[in-house]
Design a protein around this motif. Structure first.
Motif, PDB file in Angstrom:
ATOM      1  N   ASN A   5     -10.876 -15.355  -1.988  1.00  0.00           N
ATOM      2  CA  ASN A   5      -9.861 -14.206  -1.980  1.00  0.00           C
ATOM      3  C   ASN A   5     -11.032 -13.630  -2.050  1.00  0.00           C
ATOM      4  OD1 ASN A   5      -7.597 -16.071  -2.471  1.00  0.00           O
ATOM      5  ND2 ASN A   5      -8.353 -15.584  -5.067  1.00  0.00           N
TER       6      ASN A   5
ATOM      7  N   TYR B 167      -6.394   1.413   8.993  1.00  0.00           N
ATOM      8  CA  TYR B 167      -5.104   1.534   9.889  1.00  0.00           C
ATOM      9  C   TYR B 167      -4.800   3.032   9.396  1.00  0.00           C
ATOM     10  CZ  TYR B 167       0.536   1.536   9.695  1.00  0.00           C
ATOM     11  OH  TYR B 167       1.407   2.623   9.964  1.00  0.00           O
TER      12      TYR B 167
ATOM     13  N   THR C  82     -11.253  -7.735   3.742  1.00  0.00           N
ATOM     14  CA  THR C  82     -11.082  -7.562   4.975  1.00  0.00           C
ATOM     15  C   THR C  82      -9.850  -7.481   5.364  1.00  0.00           C
ATOM     16  OG1 THR C  82     -11.950 -10.155   5.400  1.00  0.00           O
ATOM     17  CG2 THR C  82     -10.456  -8.928   7.359  1.00  0.00           C
ATOM     18  N   ASP C  83      -8.628  -6.937   4.177  1.00  0.00           N
ATOM     19  CA  ASP C  83      -7.297  -6.693   4.196  1.00  0.00           C
ATOM     20  C   ASP C  83      -7.979  -5.170   3.775  1.00  0.00           C
ATOM     21  OD1 ASP C  83      -5.936  -9.890   2.596  1.00  0.00           O
ATOM     22  OD2 ASP C  83      -6.035  -9.124   4.777  1.00  0.00           O
TER      23      ASP C  83
ATOM     24  N   ASP D 183      -9.620  -3.667   7.130  1.00  0.00           N
ATOM     25  CA  ASP D 183      -8.023  -3.383   8.142  1.00  0.00           C
ATOM     26  C   ASP D 183      -7.203  -2.182   7.668  1.00  0.00           C
ATOM     27  OD1 ASP D 183      -7.777  -6.945   9.124  1.00  0.00           O
ATOM     28  OD2 ASP D 183      -9.256  -5.120   9.484  1.00  0.00           O
ATOM     29  N   ASN D 184      -6.663  -2.151   6.178  1.00  0.00           N
ATOM     30  CA  ASN D 184      -5.665  -1.428   6.042  1.00  0.00           C
ATOM     31  C   ASN D 184      -6.435   0.285   5.942  1.00  0.00           C
ATOM     32  OD1 ASN D 184      -3.966  -3.006   5.273  1.00  0.00           O
ATOM     33  ND2 ASN D 184      -4.841  -3.535   3.269  1.00  0.00           N
TER      34      ASN D 184
ATOM     35  N   THR E  40      -5.872 -10.186  17.256  1.00  0.00           N
ATOM     36  CA  THR E  40      -5.347 -10.309  16.013  1.00  0.00           C
ATOM     37  C   THR E  40      -5.367 -11.162  15.276  1.00  0.00           C
ATOM     38  OG1 THR E  40      -3.252  -9.343  16.456  1.00  0.00           O
ATOM     39  CG2 THR E  40      -4.215  -7.913  16.856  1.00  0.00           C
ATOM     40  N   ARG E  41      -5.359 -11.287  13.983  1.00  0.00           N
ATOM     41  CA  ARG E  41      -4.526 -12.141  12.576  1.00  0.00           C
ATOM     42  C   ARG E  41      -3.090 -12.573  13.467  1.00  0.00           C
ATOM     43  NH1 ARG E  41      -1.896 -12.341   8.182  1.00  0.00           N
ATOM     44  NH2 ARG E  41      -1.984 -14.613   6.847  1.00  0.00           N
TER      45      ARG E  41
ATOM     46  N   ASN F  80     -11.183 -12.462   1.721  1.00  0.00           N
ATOM     47  CA  ASN F  80      -9.751 -11.951   2.438  1.00  0.00           C
ATOM     48  C   ASN F  80      -9.703 -10.306   1.868  1.00  0.00           C
ATOM     49  OD1 ASN F  80      -9.720 -14.675   3.739  1.00  0.00           O
ATOM     50  ND2 ASN F  80      -8.044 -15.070   1.882  1.00  0.00           N
ATOM     51  N   LYS F  81      -9.758 -10.022   0.872  1.00  0.00           N
ATOM     52  CA  LYS F  81      -9.272  -9.267  -0.082  1.00  0.00           C
ATOM     53  C   LYS F  81      -9.473  -8.078   1.000  1.00  0.00           C
ATOM     54  CE  LYS F  81      -7.330  -6.621  -2.950  1.00  0.00           C
ATOM     55  NZ  LYS F  81      -5.894  -6.129  -2.980  1.00  0.00           N
TER      56      LYS F  81
END
Length: 758
Positions: free
Chosen positions: A47, A61, A53-54, A57-58, A641-642, A50-51
């Motif tokens: 987790n 963006y 990485t998110d 990306d956010n 991309t994912r 993944n967190k």
């Protein structure tokens, strides 16, 4: 002579149960606690990766969005007029300030902005208004603007009035500094809360550092974040462990290639380990307490249940006590036989009671009416229990005829963007109420269902076989929905059916029928025979839209243009009505396949597009230009991309299950463990095509291959390609190719024969 305690049946059974239970229960408890600890640590690490990485990306963006927003604001005509215009013209300054406020109102992350005019040495501050360089209170930013060219379009920390902001200077090129500058002061707490979310766990720390070691964002201790950044600067790994102030941390790192910033996600292992240990201890305590309670309850239950058996055994023993010495073996056999019979009788009674209880629960358990109706729609036919229940709860089954109507919400994606989930549920509930109220006022039995997508199903019972009396009521429903809740809908209705008919296939057909509103441009209640008439009305020279779309998706510009020109030559020999019908179908298919592309935004209604051109040649030139624009957008290189990986998994699953008649968007979502709405959105964004259209296109491609290369019958090909009914198979194939399956096979045989002769 009484039996000893250990000789009593209930006591022996209790001891046996307790021994077996301890031997099984205790190892299981220790195993599950150990596995839980291991799983908790692994899950936490996964987790955390993944967190982080998110978050990266956010962050990229959001910051890129702010960059684009800043450039749009800087290039606004009113701001440029003030930067380059007459300094004495106060109207220019007023217009620039108004534009500045409008932009800030639409972007909550921007806390404050400066518009710096290098020609007039004046500044417009979004908070304090217009001032000269000498009177401007934020002199440090002026120094950075005028002296440091490297800061343009870069994010950096900046402090104003003891408040720390994330600042950025526009324009992007230092060569434009004579034209003035725009400075954005971004609210760091808002951006931090948006990126990281509310951090409620004491064990978590998130931070972002730039290449100079400055903390851009952080959720907790500055000292801890600085120590983490310093440790990673001497270590190239993306995962490390470190100690800080007596606590052990496990940190995941990822690097933003766009900004060369480091994003850290730290977990306090000591805190988490303590919580896991506390949970293990509690689990063991509760397990032993449960074991004790179960043992006590079982002992009491055994004694109560088998006490009569012991009394019976005691009576038998007393009865045969006088003959015990002479007939010991015979009496022992009698006692054993009686015990077995009593145990058998007791077990039989227990099993009978359990079965009776289960049967009672199954027979008397009432499901809500909507569940019965949903099962009726999805399974096609009613089972006996559902039919019995619905016959008591609704009048549908008491009427002679049954009609199935679908109410589809137009522009459903825009509808979802406008309203949140709860609001959509309420609006759908209002549509259901309107539909049922209109029909109930006329004494017509009706039940509505929300199946959780872009449409609702309306089941209508009537004594009239003629659908003519029902159409005005459905039209009233559509008008009431539009007038009262401001939602435009398309309504289609079936012919009269019996409650014995298969509703699943009928439901799918009526749902597709609602799409005719977009194709034909008409706004009325669509009936069951209209779709077949529309498909049959297409001439044999129909545009090969799917082949053209495939060429566009492959980026084959010249081949796509040639294909379009060939079809236009054929259409030039058709009547105007046939030509117009085929053009409408082509534009509709292009809109469905590429609706996310900028070039498609020019369509704005099929009939409006056709009205713009007076000749077929003009329309052909415009379509060629649109195709080139679409291909230009598609062929822009981009990083994988994912979402593209998810689409790849979707395509793999579809190819492996084309022969499955139950293959659907719902089935794919269930297999990949994603929501249906997410898969539809991702597939449409990546491919420009809906998942339903993709599945149908792949099935038709398989049918073409089987028709051209095998001698299989039409029924065998229909089964191998996953079509449920013959009518759906023929209608879908003719819609996609312009030919029936038989005509297509004959054309392929003819082409092969010509090749052989040649």
């Amino acid at each position: 002579m009484q039996l000893a305690a250990f000789q009593r049946v209930y006591f022996r059974i209790f001891m046996l149960f307790l021994a077996i239970f301890i031997l099984v229960f205790l190892p299981f408890i220790f195993l599950i606690t150990t596995q839980f600890s291991r799983y908790a640590v692994e899950e936490m690490d996964r987790n955390a990766h993944n967190k982080v990485t998110d978050i990266r990306d956010n962050m990229e963006y959001v910051l890129e969005k702010l960059k684009g927003y800043a450039i749009s604001m800087y290039e606004d005509q009113n701001i440029q007029n003030w930067l380059l215009g007459d300094r004495s013209d106060e109207l220019l300054a007023v217009a620039a300030m108004k534009t500045q406020n409008n932009f800030m109102y639409n972007e909550p992350f921007i806390s404050r902005t400066y518009i710096i005019n290098s020609l007039t040495h004046s500044v417009i501050d979004s908070q304090l208004g217009r001032s000269s360089f000498d009177d401007f209170e934020d002199q440090p930013i002026l120094d950075k603007v005028m002296l440091n060219d490297e800061m343009y379009l870069s994010f950096f920390n900046h402090i104003v009035d003891d408040t720390e902001y994330l600042a950025m200077i526009v324009p992007a090129s230092p060569n434009k500094k004579d034209y003035g500058h725009l400075v954005l002061l971004i609210d760091k707490p808002k951006v931090t809360n948006y990126l990281f979310g509310p951090i409620r766990e004491q064990s978590t720390d998130i931070s972002v550092f730039n290449t100079d070691g400055q903390r851009i964002f952080g959720s907790a201790s500055i000292e801890l974040d600085a120590a983490i950044d310093q440790r990673f600067r001497s270590n190239r790994d993306n995962k490390i462990e470190m100690k800080f102030q007596g606590d052990r941390y496990y940190i995941n790192r990822t690097v933003s290639d766009m900004y060369e910033w480091n994003v850290y996600y730290a977990n306090n292992y000591g805190y988490i380990t303590q919580r896991i240990q506390d949970f293990k201890e509690k689990l063991l305590i509760f397990s032993f307490i449960s074991l004790g309670l179960i043992a006590i309850l079982f002992f009491v239950s055994s004694r109560r249940s088998l006490g009569s058996f012991s009394q019976l055994a005691e009576k038998i023993r007393e009865r045969y006590d006088t003959d015990l010495n002479d007939n010991n073996r015979r009496i022992t056999s009698i006692l054993a036989s009686s015990e077995m019979k009593l145990i058998d009788r007791g077990l039989e009674a227990i099993f009978a009671n359990v079965e009776q209880l289960n049967s009672s629960v199954r027979d008397h358990r009432e499901l809500v009416r909507s569940e019965h109706l949903s099962q009726w729609i999805f399974q096609g036919n009613l089972n006996q229990k559902s039919r019995h229940y619905l016959s008591q709860e609704t009048r549908l089954l008491k009427e002679s005829y049954l009609y199935l109507s679908v109410i589809r919400i137009d522009s459903y994606l825009a509808f979802c963007d406008q309203y949140d989930f709860n609001s959509r549920k309420l609006l759908k509930y209002a549509i259901r109420n309107i539909s049922e109220e209109v029909l109930h006022q006329r004494g017509i039995a009706a039940e509505s269902l929300d199946l959780g997508s872009d449409h609702l199903v309306l089941l209508i019972g009537s004594e009239e076989q003629d659908i003519g009396a029902l159409l005005p009521l459905l039209d009233n429903i559509r008008e009431y929905i539009s007038a009262n809740i401001k939602i435009e809908v398309s309504i289609a209705v079936s012919n009269a059916n019996s409650s014995q008919n298969d509703l699943r296939i009928l439901y799918q057909h009526i749902y597709e029928l609602t799409m005719l509103k977009f194709l034909s441009g008409e706004n009325h209640i669509f009936m069951e025979n209209e779709y077949e008439e529309f498909v049959q009305s297409l001439p044999a020279t129909e545009l090969s839209s799917q082949e053209l779309i495939q060429l566009i998706q492959n980026g084959q510009a010249e081949q796509a243009i040639d294909k379009l020109r060939q079809q236009m030559k054929v259409l030039a020999g058709c009547s105007y009505e046939d030509c117009k019908l085929n053009i409408i179908h082509l534009i509709y298919e292009l809109t469905k396949a590429f609706n996310k592309r900028d070039a498609i935004k020019e369509f704005n209604g099929i009939h409006k597009v056709l009205d713009r051109f007076s000749t077929l040649a003009q329309l052909q030139g415009w379509l060629e230009d649109v195709i080139r624009k679409i291909i230009a957008e598609i062929t822009i290189p981009k990083a994988k991309t994912r979402q593209e990986k998810v689409v790849h998994e979707i395509h793999e699953y579809v190819h492996m299950h084309l022969q499955d008649p139950q293959l659907s968007v719902e089935r794919v979502a269930e297999h990949l463990s994603f929501s249906i709405s997410y898969l539809r959105q991702v597939h449409r964004e990546v491919t420009g095509m809906t998942m339903s259209d993709y599945i149908l296109n792949e099935k038709i491609t398989l049918v073409k291959k089987l028709l051209a290369s095998t001698d299989l019958t039409m029924y065998e090909i229909m089964e191998r390609s996953g079509f449920l009914t013959k009518s759906h198979f023929f209608a879908a194939f003719k819609k996609m190719t312009g030919l029936t399956p038989k005509q297509y096979r004959e054309s392929q045989l003819s082409d092969n024969g010509d090749l052989k002769q040649a």
